[in-house]
Design a protein around this motif. Structure first.
Motif, PDB file in Angstrom:
ATOM      1  N   PRO A  88       0.802  -1.239   0.000  1.00 42.01           N
ATOM      2  CA  PRO A  88       0.000   0.000   0.000  1.00 42.01           C
ATOM      3  C   PRO A  88       0.829   1.280   0.000  1.00 42.01           C
ATOM      4  O   PRO A  88       0.401   2.293  -0.563  1.00 42.01           O
ATOM      5  CB  PRO A  88      -0.818  -0.112   1.295  1.00 42.01           C
ATOM      6  CG  PRO A  88      -0.870  -1.567   1.608  1.00 42.01           C
ATOM      7  CD  PRO A  88       0.386  -2.186   1.054  1.00 42.01           C
TER       8      PRO A  88
ATOM      9  N   ARG B 238       1.710   2.337  -3.817  1.00 41.32           N
ATOM     10  CA  ARG B 238       0.704   2.283  -4.883  1.00 41.32           C
ATOM     11  C   ARG B 238       0.615   3.596  -5.655  1.00 41.32           C
ATOM     12  O   ARG B 238       0.964   4.636  -5.160  1.00 41.32           O
ATOM     13  CB  ARG B 238      -0.669   1.904  -4.289  1.00 41.32           C
ATOM     14  CG  ARG B 238      -0.662   0.447  -3.872  1.00 41.32           C
ATOM     15  CD  ARG B 238      -1.990  -0.028  -3.349  1.00 41.32           C
ATOM     16  NE  ARG B 238      -1.806  -1.381  -2.797  1.00 41.32           N
ATOM     17  CZ  ARG B 238      -2.647  -1.974  -1.985  1.00 41.32           C
ATOM     18  NH1 ARG B 238      -3.766  -1.368  -1.627  1.00 41.32           N
ATOM     19  NH2 ARG B 238      -2.387  -3.179  -1.531  1.00 41.32           N
ATOM     20  N   ARG B 239       0.088   3.497  -6.851  1.00 45.09           N
ATOM     21  CA  ARG B 239      -0.111   4.601  -7.793  1.00 45.09           C
ATOM     22  C   ARG B 239       1.204   5.235  -8.226  1.00 45.09           C
ATOM     23  O   ARG B 239       1.255   6.412  -8.564  1.00 45.09           O
ATOM     24  CB  ARG B 239      -1.067   5.661  -7.243  1.00 45.09           C
ATOM     25  CG  ARG B 239      -2.472   5.161  -6.970  1.00 45.09           C
ATOM     26  CD  ARG B 239      -3.127   4.423  -8.137  1.00 45.09           C
ATOM     27  NE  ARG B 239      -3.467   5.237  -9.285  1.00 45.09           N
ATOM     28  CZ  ARG B 239      -4.631   5.835  -9.471  1.00 45.09           C
ATOM     29  NH1 ARG B 239      -5.573   5.700  -8.574  1.00 45.09           N
ATOM     30  NH2 ARG B 239      -4.873   6.541 -10.546  1.00 45.09           N
TER      31      ARG B 239
ATOM     32  N   ASN C 147     -14.010  -5.655  -5.831  1.00 47.09           N
ATOM     33  CA  ASN C 147     -12.645  -5.161  -5.631  1.00 47.09           C
ATOM     34  C   ASN C 147     -12.403  -3.946  -6.539  1.00 47.09           C
ATOM     35  O   ASN C 147     -12.062  -4.083  -7.711  1.00 47.09           O
ATOM     36  CB  ASN C 147     -11.632  -6.276  -5.926  1.00 47.09           C
ATOM     37  CG  ASN C 147     -10.210  -5.850  -5.613  1.00 47.09           C
ATOM     38  OD1 ASN C 147      -9.912  -4.660  -5.502  1.00 47.09           O
ATOM     39  ND2 ASN C 147      -9.321  -6.813  -5.478  1.00 47.09           N
ATOM     40  N   GLU C 148     -12.579  -2.776  -5.954  1.00 42.50           N
ATOM     41  CA  GLU C 148     -12.464  -1.540  -6.750  1.00 42.50           C
ATOM     42  C   GLU C 148     -11.023  -1.258  -7.160  1.00 42.50           C
ATOM     43  O   GLU C 148     -10.779  -0.637  -8.198  1.00 42.50           O
ATOM     44  CB  GLU C 148     -13.049  -0.353  -5.983  1.00 42.50           C
ATOM     45  CG  GLU C 148     -14.565  -0.423  -5.804  1.00 42.50           C
ATOM     46  CD  GLU C 148     -15.329  -0.543  -7.138  1.00 42.50           C
ATOM     47  OE1 GLU C 148     -14.841  -0.027  -8.155  1.00 42.50           O
ATOM     48  OE2 GLU C 148     -16.411  -1.160  -7.150  1.00 42.50           O
ATOM     49  N   LEU C 149     -10.052  -1.686  -6.338  1.00 42.85           N
ATOM     50  CA  LEU C 149      -8.646  -1.482  -6.721  1.00 42.85           C
ATOM     51  C   LEU C 149      -8.330  -2.305  -7.965  1.00 42.85           C
ATOM     52  O   LEU C 149      -7.665  -1.833  -8.890  1.00 42.85           O
ATOM     53  CB  LEU C 149      -7.712  -1.865  -5.569  1.00 42.85           C
ATOM     54  CG  LEU C 149      -7.813  -1.023  -4.297  1.00 42.85           C
ATOM     55  CD1 LEU C 149      -6.903  -1.581  -3.212  1.00 42.85           C
ATOM     56  CD2 LEU C 149      -7.478   0.426  -4.583  1.00 42.85           C
TER      57      LEU C 149
END
Ligand SMILES: CC(C)(COP(=O)(O)OP(=O)(O)OC[C@H]1O[C@@H](n2cnc3c(N)ncnc32)[C@H](O)[C@@H]1OP(=O)(O)O)[C@@H](O)C(=O)NCCC(=O)NCCS
Length: 147
Positions: A87, A90-91, A122-124
């Motif tokens: 986490p 990320r991005r 799972n939106e990710l």
């Protein structure tokens, strides 16, 4: 491969080797959205890696494993499993770097299409897979059972 992510020790994308498995399992354990089944023993993961050499990757920052993906094919379609990035990282495009590395390996084996199964809430996963130009299929169902 080197991400050159600004403000972060450069990130290396390297082939997933058996010696990465403990760190990958630790990543899976604290990653929401990854459903690792009891029967996915170390032995089974190692069989998967052996059957699909050079297709699964990990991301390393310094000495820390921060991402991983399992990828393989059955001679017809490519499949991705358990894509995860820590986490804190990320991005930054790290999953996409691993995805690109796996896609290049699939292309080298003349695989022209991939399928990915994700939990529908799972939106990710939805954000990532559609972000890398995968089309969400609402006309298919996934059927599973034990052998
Ligand atoms: C899914 C996951 C691996 C993405 O990792 P990541 O390194 O943050 O993804 P990237 O930075 O490479 O994203 C690449 C592109 O995907 C899309 N994307 C990624 N995460 C997104 C999100 N949360 N929302 C919307 N779009 C997203 C974007 O288009 C992004 O490009 P951009 O940042 O330039 O807009 C990470 O969120 C994760 O580990 N999630 C938990 C585990 C999981 O659900 N895995 C999927 C199992 S199928």
């Amino acid at each position: 491969m080197d991400s050159g992510v600004a403000g972060m020790t450069s990130v290396e994308i390297i082939v997933f080797k058996p010696q990465h498995l403990d760190d990958v399992r630790a990543l899976w354990e604290f990653t929401e959205g990854i459903g690792v089944r009891d029967n996915e023993t170390d032995e089974r993961i190692l069989v998967f890696l052996e059957r699909n050499p050079g297709m699964s990757f990990v991301a390393i920052s310094g000495s820390k494993l921060i991402g991983s993906v399992l990828c393989g094919h059955d001679g017809r379609r490519g499949y991705f499993h358990h894509l995860a990035v820590n986490p804190d990282y990320r991005r930054y495009g790290i999953a996409e770097l691993m995805f690109d590395a796996s896609m290049a390996a699939l292309a080298a084996d003349d695989i022209v299409r991939i399928n990915v199964v994700a939990f529908s809430d799972n939106e990710l996963a939805r954000g990532f897979w559609t972000g890398v130009d995968c089309v969400e299929r609402n006309d298919l169902s996934v059927y599973s059972r034990d052998v």
